[in-house]
Motif scaffolding. Structure first.
Motif, PDB file in Angstrom:
ATOM      1  N   PRO A 188       1.011  -1.526   0.145  1.00  0.00           N
ATOM      2  CA  PRO A 188       0.126   0.065   0.336  1.00  0.00           C
ATOM      3  C   PRO A 188       1.177   1.678   0.310  1.00  0.00           C
ATOM      4  CG  PRO A 188      -1.242  -1.674   1.656  1.00  0.00           C
ATOM      5  CD  PRO A 188       0.181  -2.028   1.104  1.00  0.00           C
ATOM      6  N   TYR A 189       1.666   0.954   0.329  1.00  0.00           N
ATOM      7  CA  TYR A 189       2.566   2.441   0.502  1.00  0.00           C
ATOM      8  C   TYR A 189       3.616   2.937  -0.965  1.00  0.00           C
ATOM      9  CZ  TYR A 189       1.093   2.030   5.771  1.00  0.00           C
ATOM     10  OH  TYR A 189       0.563   1.639   6.740  1.00  0.00           O
ATOM     11  N   ALA A 190       4.048   1.734  -1.576  1.00  0.00           N
ATOM     12  CA  ALA A 190       5.102   1.299  -2.392  1.00  0.00           C
ATOM     13  C   ALA A 190       4.491   1.600  -4.340  1.00  0.00           C
ATOM     14  CB  ALA A 190       5.537   0.225  -2.575  1.00  0.00           C
ATOM     15  N   ARG A 191       4.479   2.142  -4.497  1.00  0.00           N
ATOM     16  CA  ARG A 191       5.198   2.283  -5.695  1.00  0.00           C
ATOM     17  C   ARG A 191       6.157   1.350  -7.078  1.00  0.00           C
ATOM     18  NH1 ARG A 191       6.327   5.911 -11.278  1.00  0.00           N
ATOM     19  NH2 ARG A 191       4.951   5.131 -12.029  1.00  0.00           N
ATOM     20  N   TRP A 192       7.313   0.883  -6.485  1.00  0.00           N
ATOM     21  CA  TRP A 192       7.772  -0.136  -7.044  1.00  0.00           C
ATOM     22  C   TRP A 192       8.120  -1.279  -6.294  1.00  0.00           C
ATOM     23  CZ3 TRP A 192       8.716   1.094 -12.414  1.00  0.00           C
ATOM     24  CH2 TRP A 192       9.485   2.291 -12.725  1.00  0.00           C
ATOM     25  N   VAL A 193       8.575  -2.271  -6.486  1.00  0.00           N
ATOM     26  CA  VAL A 193       9.777  -3.229  -5.844  1.00  0.00           C
ATOM     27  C   VAL A 193      10.889  -3.764  -6.371  1.00  0.00           C
ATOM     28  CG1 VAL A 193       8.512  -5.283  -7.444  1.00  0.00           C
ATOM     29  CG2 VAL A 193       9.142  -5.983  -5.486  1.00  0.00           C
ATOM     30  N   ASP A 194      11.674  -4.393  -5.584  1.00  0.00           N
ATOM     31  CA  ASP A 194      13.050  -4.053  -5.832  1.00  0.00           C
ATOM     32  C   ASP A 194      13.775  -5.455  -5.686  1.00  0.00           C
ATOM     33  OD1 ASP A 194      15.700  -3.626  -6.769  1.00  0.00           O
ATOM     34  OD2 ASP A 194      15.410  -1.367  -6.576  1.00  0.00           O
ATOM     35  N   ALA A 195      14.771  -5.757  -5.833  1.00  0.00           N
ATOM     36  CA  ALA A 195      15.619  -6.854  -5.239  1.00  0.00           C
ATOM     37  C   ALA A 195      16.909  -6.608  -5.726  1.00  0.00           C
ATOM     38  CB  ALA A 195      15.587  -8.019  -5.673  1.00  0.00           C
ATOM     39  N   PHE A 196      17.957  -8.025  -4.369  1.00  0.00           N
ATOM     40  CA  PHE A 196      19.613  -7.262  -4.567  1.00  0.00           C
ATOM     41  C   PHE A 196      20.103  -8.550  -5.254  1.00  0.00           C
ATOM     42  CE2 PHE A 196      23.983  -6.201  -2.522  1.00  0.00           C
ATOM     43  CZ  PHE A 196      23.860  -5.677  -3.798  1.00  0.00           C
ATOM     44  N   CYS A 197      19.945  -9.217  -6.796  1.00  0.00           N
ATOM     45  CA  CYS A 197      20.602  -9.363  -7.615  1.00  0.00           C
ATOM     46  C   CYS A 197      21.690  -9.684  -7.599  1.00  0.00           C
ATOM     47  CB  CYS A 197      19.965 -10.073  -8.746  1.00  0.00           C
ATOM     48  SG  CYS A 197      20.436 -11.381  -9.825  1.00  0.00           S
ATOM     49  N   GLU A 198      22.757 -10.535  -6.441  1.00  0.00           N
ATOM     50  CA  GLU A 198      24.158 -10.037  -6.460  1.00  0.00           C
ATOM     51  C   GLU A 198      24.084 -11.300  -5.350  1.00  0.00           C
ATOM     52  OE1 GLU A 198      27.130  -8.800  -8.343  1.00  0.00           O
ATOM     53  OE2 GLU A 198      26.158  -7.183  -8.109  1.00  0.00           O
ATOM     54  N   ARG A 199      25.621 -11.964  -5.621  1.00  0.00           N
ATOM     55  CA  ARG A 199      26.226 -13.070  -4.416  1.00  0.00           C
ATOM     56  C   ARG A 199      26.488 -12.253  -3.387  1.00  0.00           C
ATOM     57  NH1 ARG A 199      31.405 -10.691  -7.401  1.00  0.00           N
ATOM     58  NH2 ARG A 199      32.520 -10.065  -5.285  1.00  0.00           N
ATOM     59  N   LEU A 223      15.644  -3.863 -10.792  1.00  0.00           N
ATOM     60  CA  LEU A 223      16.202  -4.880 -10.418  1.00  0.00           C
ATOM     61  C   LEU A 223      17.609  -3.981  -9.321  1.00  0.00           C
ATOM     62  CD1 LEU A 223      17.038  -7.881  -9.460  1.00  0.00           C
ATOM     63  CD2 LEU A 223      17.212  -7.803 -12.280  1.00  0.00           C
ATOM     64  N   HIS A 224      18.427  -4.096  -8.040  1.00  0.00           N
ATOM     65  CA  HIS A 224      20.410  -4.018  -8.492  1.00  0.00           C
ATOM     66  C   HIS A 224      20.993  -5.170  -8.699  1.00  0.00           C
ATOM     67  CE1 HIS A 224      18.743  -1.729  -4.818  1.00  0.00           C
ATOM     68  NE2 HIS A 224      19.874  -1.352  -4.465  1.00  0.00           N
ATOM     69  N   ALA A 225      21.885  -4.691  -9.693  1.00  0.00           N
ATOM     70  CA  ALA A 225      22.064  -6.398 -11.000  1.00  0.00           C
ATOM     71  C   ALA A 225      23.948  -5.583 -10.937  1.00  0.00           C
ATOM     72  CB  ALA A 225      21.582  -7.305 -11.936  1.00  0.00           C
ATOM     73  N   ASN A 226      24.722  -6.670 -11.031  1.00  0.00           N
ATOM     74  CA  ASN A 226      25.997  -6.879 -11.637  1.00  0.00           C
ATOM     75  C   ASN A 226      26.977  -5.940 -11.235  1.00  0.00           C
ATOM     76  OD1 ASN A 226      23.784  -8.159 -13.553  1.00  0.00           O
ATOM     77  ND2 ASN A 226      25.926  -8.146 -15.369  1.00  0.00           N
ATOM     78  N   LEU A 228      28.313  -6.269  -7.765  1.00  0.00           N
ATOM     79  CA  LEU A 228      30.041  -7.013  -7.744  1.00  0.00           C
ATOM     80  C   LEU A 228      30.872  -7.943  -8.246  1.00  0.00           C
ATOM     81  CD1 LEU A 228      28.658  -7.033  -4.063  1.00  0.00           C
ATOM     82  CD2 LEU A 228      30.070  -5.823  -4.714  1.00  0.00           C
ATOM     83  N   GLY A 229      30.111  -7.958  -9.158  1.00  0.00           N
ATOM     84  CA  GLY A 229      31.237  -8.884 -10.158  1.00  0.00           C
ATOM     85  C   GLY A 229      29.361  -9.207 -11.600  1.00  0.00           C
ATOM     86  N   PRO A 230      30.420 -10.458 -12.314  1.00  0.00           N
ATOM     87  CA  PRO A 230      28.705 -10.508 -13.915  1.00  0.00           C
ATOM     88  C   PRO A 230      28.238 -11.716 -12.891  1.00  0.00           C
ATOM     89  CG  PRO A 230      31.805 -11.015 -14.338  1.00  0.00           C
ATOM     90  CD  PRO A 230      31.534 -10.741 -12.556  1.00  0.00           C
ATOM     91  N   GLY A 231      27.446 -11.149 -13.657  1.00  0.00           N
ATOM     92  CA  GLY A 231      26.471 -12.327 -13.442  1.00  0.00           C
ATOM     93  C   GLY A 231      24.593 -12.401 -13.984  1.00  0.00           C
ATOM     94  N   PRO A 232      23.863 -13.458 -13.465  1.00  0.00           N
ATOM     95  CA  PRO A 232      22.827 -12.991 -14.952  1.00  0.00           C
ATOM     96  C   PRO A 232      21.548 -11.823 -14.401  1.00  0.00           C
ATOM     97  CG  PRO A 232      21.710 -14.709 -13.102  1.00  0.00           C
ATOM     98  CD  PRO A 232      23.938 -13.964 -12.810  1.00  0.00           C
ATOM     99  N   GLY A 233      21.141 -10.879 -13.486  1.00  0.00           N
ATOM    100  CA  GLY A 233      20.866 -10.264 -12.960  1.00  0.00           C
ATOM    101  C   GLY A 233      20.092  -9.116 -14.368  1.00  0.00           C
ATOM    102  N   VAL A 234      21.175  -8.843 -14.906  1.00  0.00           N
ATOM    103  CA  VAL A 234      20.978  -7.231 -16.027  1.00  0.00           C
ATOM    104  C   VAL A 234      19.782  -8.004 -16.945  1.00  0.00           C
ATOM    105  CG1 VAL A 234      21.501  -6.062 -17.837  1.00  0.00           C
ATOM    106  CG2 VAL A 234      22.771  -6.037 -15.399  1.00  0.00           C
ATOM    107  N   ARG A 235      20.529  -9.475 -17.338  1.00  0.00           N
ATOM    108  CA  ARG A 235      19.682 -10.128 -18.519  1.00  0.00           C
ATOM    109  C   ARG A 235      17.905 -10.157 -17.802  1.00  0.00           C
ATOM    110  NH1 ARG A 235      23.876 -14.080 -20.482  1.00  0.00           N
ATOM    111  NH2 ARG A 235      25.610 -13.309 -18.728  1.00  0.00           N
TER     112      ARG A 235
END
Length: 385
Positions: A188-199, A223-226, A228-235
């Motif tokens: 009820p208080y948010a417009r967005w959802v996010d996650a930290f996709c990272e090791r 999304l938070h991604a890539n 600290l290192g390469p990973g699948p988050g951006v894709r």
């Protein structure tokens, strides 16, 4: 409705794609404000009459900065962690838990005061729109109240329950909490959802589960991604058609292609690299590939405690291969696009009259004179603040 003419503007940055150049500048420009909106833009010599007139004496006018990534709801201090990094220790996501303990112990009044102080600090530096995330509560109660505090200052609030896994639970148990009772309390208080996709935080399947659950209750994804290192988050962000994916420090060719093809904006956060001594993102590579880029502060107590988008612009120009014009666009129109906003980030007829006045002859001075307080005035909704 009262109209106001701002005139004798040495350089007026409009971000109007119908005008020439990256920034659509108007030399010796003027604009008319009616109510909260821009009513006319053009050369000062052609300006219509208005009820009020403000002579800006040759100063530069730009759209207000749109800071599309910040973490302002927190308590405590992590300056010792910063000091240790400057002495050679590496950055790790686990430091977030230090802030979680302090934030849970703070009162609503203390958190509100902290956010208000930081938003005012941003405003003095030209930021007129700011996104604020939760993520330092990591419990049902504390995530919901963090967003309730943030909502007092902005409509751009983001549920980041999936920041790190708190002590005392497993990733699987915590994702179930985030996508269930925590999301229900926070939505009820948010417009967005996010996650930290990272090791050290959440893997791609866990991040996907959080984003899909958020979308099911009407929250847009980012999304938070890539970082600290390469990973699948951006894709993943590109696959899901998210508005923006943030950090993008370590990118493979497939990541860049995915961003270009999806239209997902790469939000770069150079203050983080300054504060952690990590490599800077390669903005030039992204821009040359046709990827849209935004700049944001990532103001937070751990990896980047700056509220200054002028500072981030200077870093982007010096360290990331951006031109001054590209960096200014990324911090204004780019930030608006990253928030899916079509009412801010540009000074064109019909948009909100959110703007800043620089005590300088050109937008280039934001990078040319780093660290100098050039913002001499800020207008929000057509009125000076």
């Amino acid at each position: 409705m009262v109209s106001t003419l701002l005139t004798h503007i040495g350089e007026l940055v409009t971000n109007d794609p119908a005008r020439e150049g990256v920034l659509g500048q108007v030399a010796d420009g003027a604009l008319v404000i009616e109510g909260s909106r821009v009513a006319w833009v053009g050369p000062a010599a052609e300006a219509p009459d208005a009820d009020e007139r403000v002579d800006l004496g040759g100063r530069t006018v730009l759209p207000g900065f749109v800071d599309s990534h910040s973490h302002l709801v927190f308590a405590g201090d992590r300056s010792a962690e910063f000091e240790a990094r400057m002495a050679g220790e590496s950055y790790a996501a686990g430091g977030i838990r230090t802030t979680v303990a302090a934030t849970r112990a703070a009162t609503d009044e203390q958190l509100t005061s902290q956010v208000g102080r930081l938003v005012a600090e941003m405003r003095r530096q030209g930021t007129t729109t700011v996104e604020i995330k939760s993520g330092y509560g990591l419990s049902v109660r504390d995530e919901a109240r963090s967003l309730a505090v943030a909502r007092q200052f902005t409509e751009e609030t983001t549920f980041l329950g999936a920041h790190v896994v708190p002590t005392g639970t497993t990733p699987e148990e915590y994702v179930d909490l985030v996508t269930g009772p925590m999301l229900e309390a926070a939505a009820p208080y948010a417009r967005w959802v996010d996650a930290f996709c990272e090791r050290g935080a959440f893997d791609v399947d866990q991040a996907r589960a959080v984003l899909v659950a958020g979308a099911a209750v009407g929250l847009r994804g980012r999304l938070h991604a890539n970082q600290l290192g390469p990973g699948p988050g951006v894709r993943l962000a590109a696959e899901l058609g998210l508005a923006a994916v943030d950090h993008c420090t370590y990118l493979e060719d497939a990541d860049v292609d995915a961003l270009r093809d999806s239209g997902t904006i790469a939000t770069l956060l150079p203050g983080v690299e300054f504060s952690t001594r990590q490599p800077y993102p390669d903005a030039r590579r992204l821009l040359d590939a046709g990827v849209r880029v935004a700049l944001a502060s990532d103001c937070n107590p751990g990896s980047c405690f700056t509220s200054s988008l002028p500072f981030c612009i200077a870093l982007a120009v010096r360290e990331m291969g951006m031109t001054p014009a590209e960096a200014v666009w990324a911090a204004t129109a780019g930030g608006a696009a990253a928030l899916d906003r079509d009412d801010v980030g540009a000074l064109v007829v019909g948009r909100r009259a959110d703007l800043m006045v620089l005590d300088a002859p050109s937008h280039v001075h934001l990078a040319y004179r780093p660290g100098v307080p050039l913002v001499s005035g800020v207008w929000v909704g057509g009125r000076p603040t």
